[in-house]
Design an enzyme around this catalytic site. Structure first.
Site, PDB file in Angstrom:
ATOM      1  CD  GLU A 228      -3.033  -1.111   0.522  1.00 43.71           C
ATOM      2  OE1 GLU A 228      -2.982  -0.123  -0.462  1.00 43.71           O
ATOM      3  OE2 GLU A 228      -3.832  -2.272   0.422  1.00 43.71           O
ATOM      4  CB  CYS A 262      -1.865   6.981   1.338  1.00 41.98           C
ATOM      5  SG  CYS A 262      -3.045   6.062   2.259  1.00 41.98           S
TER       6      CYS A 262
HETATM    7  P1  NAP Z   1       8.223   5.079   4.585  1.00 38.53           P
HETATM    8  O1  NAP Z   1       9.371   6.086   5.021  1.00 38.53           O
HETATM    9  O2  NAP Z   1       8.335   4.255   3.727  1.00 38.53           O
HETATM   10  O3  NAP Z   1       8.010   4.111   5.979  1.00 38.53           O
HETATM   11  C1  NAP Z   1       7.185   3.299   6.157  1.00 38.53           C
HETATM   12  C2  NAP Z   1       7.579   1.841   7.017  1.00 38.53           C
HETATM   13  O4  NAP Z   1       8.416   1.371   6.122  1.00 38.53           O
HETATM   14  C3  NAP Z   1       8.491   2.278   8.160  1.00 38.53           C
HETATM   15  O5  NAP Z   1       8.057   1.177   9.087  1.00 38.53           O
HETATM   16  C4  NAP Z   1       9.931   2.435   7.840  1.00 38.53           C
HETATM   17  O6  NAP Z   1      10.499   2.189   8.701  1.00 38.53           O
HETATM   18  C5  NAP Z   1       9.910   1.280   6.877  1.00 38.53           C
HETATM   19  N1  NAP Z   1      10.946   1.575   5.902  1.00 38.53           N
HETATM   20  C6  NAP Z   1      11.411   2.510   5.329  1.00 38.53           C
HETATM   21  N2  NAP Z   1      12.467   2.350   4.305  1.00 38.53           N
HETATM   22  C7  NAP Z   1      12.507   0.893   4.339  1.00 38.53           C
HETATM   23  C8  NAP Z   1      13.475   0.176   3.554  1.00 38.53           C
HETATM   24  N3  NAP Z   1      14.042   0.610   2.588  1.00 38.53           N
HETATM   25  N4  NAP Z   1      13.274  -1.280   3.796  1.00 38.53           N
HETATM   26  C9  NAP Z   1      12.270  -1.696   4.799  1.00 38.53           C
HETATM   27  N5  NAP Z   1      11.533  -0.855   5.490  1.00 38.53           N
HETATM   28  C10 NAP Z   1      11.719   0.351   5.375  1.00 38.53           C
HETATM   29  O7  NAP Z   1       6.813   5.890   4.615  1.00 38.53           O
HETATM   30  P2  NAP Z   1       6.348   6.999   5.915  1.00 38.53           P
HETATM   31  O8  NAP Z   1       6.835   8.115   5.638  1.00 38.53           O
HETATM   32  O9  NAP Z   1       6.337   6.252   7.117  1.00 38.53           O
HETATM   33  O10 NAP Z   1       4.739   7.036   5.320  1.00 38.53           O
HETATM   34  C11 NAP Z   1       4.405   7.814   4.457  1.00 38.53           C
HETATM   35  C12 NAP Z   1       4.099   6.940   3.281  1.00 38.53           C
HETATM   36  O11 NAP Z   1       3.386   6.006   3.376  1.00 38.53           O
HETATM   37  C13 NAP Z   1       3.549   7.902   2.158  1.00 38.53           C
HETATM   38  O12 NAP Z   1       4.072   7.773   0.795  1.00 38.53           O
HETATM   39  C14 NAP Z   1       1.983   7.392   2.187  1.00 38.53           C
HETATM   40  O13 NAP Z   1       1.207   7.536   0.988  1.00 38.53           O
HETATM   41  C15 NAP Z   1       2.297   6.015   2.531  1.00 38.53           C
HETATM   42  N6  NAP Z   1       1.055   5.356   2.669  1.00 38.53           N
HETATM   43  C16 NAP Z   1       0.300   4.739   2.035  1.00 38.53           C
HETATM   44  C17 NAP Z   1      -0.926   3.958   2.561  1.00 38.53           C
HETATM   45  C18 NAP Z   1      -1.590   3.354   1.608  1.00 38.53           C
HETATM   46  O14 NAP Z   1      -2.780   2.316   1.979  1.00 38.53           O
HETATM   47  N7  NAP Z   1      -1.689   3.075   0.258  1.00 38.53           N
HETATM   48  C19 NAP Z   1      -1.533   4.576   3.871  1.00 38.53           C
HETATM   49  C20 NAP Z   1      -0.544   5.269   4.760  1.00 38.53           C
HETATM   50  C21 NAP Z   1       0.586   5.782   4.017  1.00 38.53           C
HETATM   51  P3  NAP Z   1      11.532   3.352   9.514  1.00 38.53           P
HETATM   52  O15 NAP Z   1      10.375   4.417  10.190  1.00 38.53           O
HETATM   53  O16 NAP Z   1      12.353   2.885  10.622  1.00 38.53           O
HETATM   54  O17 NAP Z   1      12.210   4.005   8.321  1.00 38.53           O
END
Ligand code: NAP
Length: 454
Positions: A228, A262
């Site tokens: 997602e 999102c």
């Molecule tokens: P993020 O930086 O991608 O982090 C999400 C999760 O992934 C965190 O637990 C993060 O851990 C982990 N993560 C980051 N880089 C990683 C990697 N290279 N390998 C493995 N795990 C990794 O996103 P965010 O800033 O928390 O959230 C915002 C994003 O989420 C936005 O793009 C938003 O649109 C999206 N989102 C999508 C949905 C949907 O349902 N489509 C819903 C909500 C949010 P760390 O915190 O330790 O880095």
């Protein structure tokens, strides 16, 4: 490095936690694998009792939990209370419906009898984001646990208190030890955990970059993923709509969760015949929003969750401005303590601007003028994302043209996009694949067993 819970309204660190070391991670993986063997054999009735108990605890402790959410990631206290209540409702929903959703399905065969059975997959790793720190986890956990899976949560590093509060609450609700565990680990540890044989599947909600990285690790280990990812949702307004209502909901849809959703509407595509009326109303409403302390009941927009997130929004807006975008209101970070950004509306946008090409995770609305319905659909689809979309028109023919024309996982007509247990949630294109919620969501982490009796 410790995992820190920092209040975005002040920038001050509230609590820190030491990440789990290798021995602790191993112990938790071993417990998950062991717990799954007995948990999978529990009945739907037993799981439903624990899920309803979880809902009761969420409801009973609603303000306490909501305060943790607000302190950790800055959403308004009112929004946080709504999020906790929604989590309780999701537990109740799956408690009531999981058994029917996963009931064995008879299949008519030329000879003999056939059936399809849905069985739990095993320990599932959930990598989750901070923006809806409880809801994102529960919308995975409620169906996964009701299906007989066990969960391992790697939550975003800035919301450890929310993660640990939910782990503890589910134990109190009666779920067996090991049914749902938190892994306090940095993202660099995720690939190794995905590769572990005891983890059977992975779900990630987050950015494209994180999605690519987790899908790559899961691909190497031949494990299923649900992704997602981000979105740049269009919000299309056509002349027959209730224009005042559309403008009001447009602002709500953009600034929900301080602009960090999102499925927040991000690109507002307005027919030329109603453009001035709708955009003027939006700009007036955006400029009038009360920005401030998220615990204050009068606040409509709180801070962004991290300093880096706020700086990223500022950089995206600066890039647009340098390339010719017009700032209709806002357009700057708010000085002082905390990570606040002024509600902003931009026009005169074009491909090549970061705000046009990327997701903007803050209270920044992008407005586009469409010549006609076909042009509106073209602009709406002019993105690499395909999560949600909202269209405003009272004309049933137009509604169908736009619903059919949009490349999106979800289309809401005369309403903003929201997640709800009854409807499948997810995207197309670079917004990811797989679905959460509804019966599609609960089946994502079930193994399908085909049976033929000759
Ligand atoms: P993020 O930086 O991608 O982090 C999400 C999760 O992934 C965190 O637990 C993060 O851990 C982990 N993560 C980051 N880089 C990683 C990697 N290279 N390998 C493995 N795990 C990794 O996103 P965010 O800033 O928390 O959230 C915002 C994003 O989420 C936005 O793009 C938003 O649109 C999206 N989102 C999508 C949905 C949907 O349902 N489509 C819903 C909500 C949010 P760390 O915190 O330790 O880095």
């Amino acid at each position: 490095m410790p995992i820190a819970s920092v209040n975005p309204a002040t920038g001050r660190t509230d609590r820190t936690f030491e990440p789990h070391d290798d021995a602790e991670i191993e112990a938790r993986l071993a417990l998950a694998a062991e717990a799954f063997e007995s948990y999978r054999a529990t009945s739907f009735d037993e799981r439903a009792r624990w899920a309803v108990a979880a809902a009761e605890l969420l409801e009973g402790e609603l303000p306490v939990l909501a305060r943790i959410l607000t302190m950790e990631m800055g959403k308004t206290f009112a929004a946080a209370k709504g999020e906790v209540a929604k989590c309780a409702a999701a537990f109740r929903y799956y408690a009531a419906h999981a058994e029917a959703m996963l009931a064995e399905e008879p299949v008519v065969l030329d000879s003999g009898t056939g059936a399809v059975r849905y069985e739990p997959t095993g320990p599932v790793l959930a990598v989750m984001p901070w923006n809806f720190p409880l809801w994102q986890v529960v919308r995975f956990a409620a169906p996964a646990l009701m299906a007989g899976n066990v969960g391992l949560l790697k939550h975003a590093s800035n919301v450890p208190q929310t993660a640990l509060a939910l782990e503890e609450l589910l134990v109190r609700a009666g779920f067996p030890q090991g049914a749902f565990q938190v892994l306090l680990v940095p993202s660099t540890a995720v690939a190794g955990i995905v590769a572990d044989d005891r983890v059977r599947a992975v779900t990630l909600t987050g950015s494209e970059a994180a999605g690519r990285s987790v899908a790559e690790a899961a691909g190497r280990a031949l494990k299923k993923t649900v992704l997602e990812l981000g979105g740049s949702d269009p919000f299309v307004v056509l002349p027959s709509a209730d224009l005042a209502r559309a403008a009001t909901v447009a602002v709500e849809a953009r600034v929900q969760n301080n602009g960090q959703s999102c499925i927040a509407a991000k690109r507002f595509i307005v027919h030329q015949d109603c453009y001035d009326e709708v955009v003027d109303a939006m700009v007036a409403a955006m400029a009038a929003l009360t920005v401030g302390d998220p615990m204050d009941p009068g606040t409509e927009v709180g801070p962004l969750a991290t300093a880096a997130g706020r700086d990223e929004v500022a950089a995206q807006v600066a890039d647009a401005r340098a390339k010719g975008a017009t700032v209709l209101c806002g357009g700057a970070a708010i000085p002082g303590e905390g990570w606040f950004y002024a509600p902003t509306v931009l026009s005169d946008l074009s491909p090549g601007m970061r705000v046009h090409d990327e997701e903007v995770f803050g209270p920044v609305a992008l407005v586009y003028r469409a010549h006609d319905v076909a042009d509106a659909v073209r602009i709406a689809n002019d993105t690499g994302f395909g999560l949600g979309a909202s269209v405003w028109t009272t004309d049933p023919v137009e509604q169908e043209v736009v619903v059919a024309g949009l490349r999106a996982g979800m289309v809401f007509v005369n309403a903003m996009v929201v997640s709800m247990p009854e409807l499948p949630f997810g995207g197309v294109k670079r917004s990811g694949y797989g679905r959460e919620l509804s019966h599609q969501g609960i089946r994502e982490f079930c193994d399908v067993k085909a049976i033929r009796r000759a």
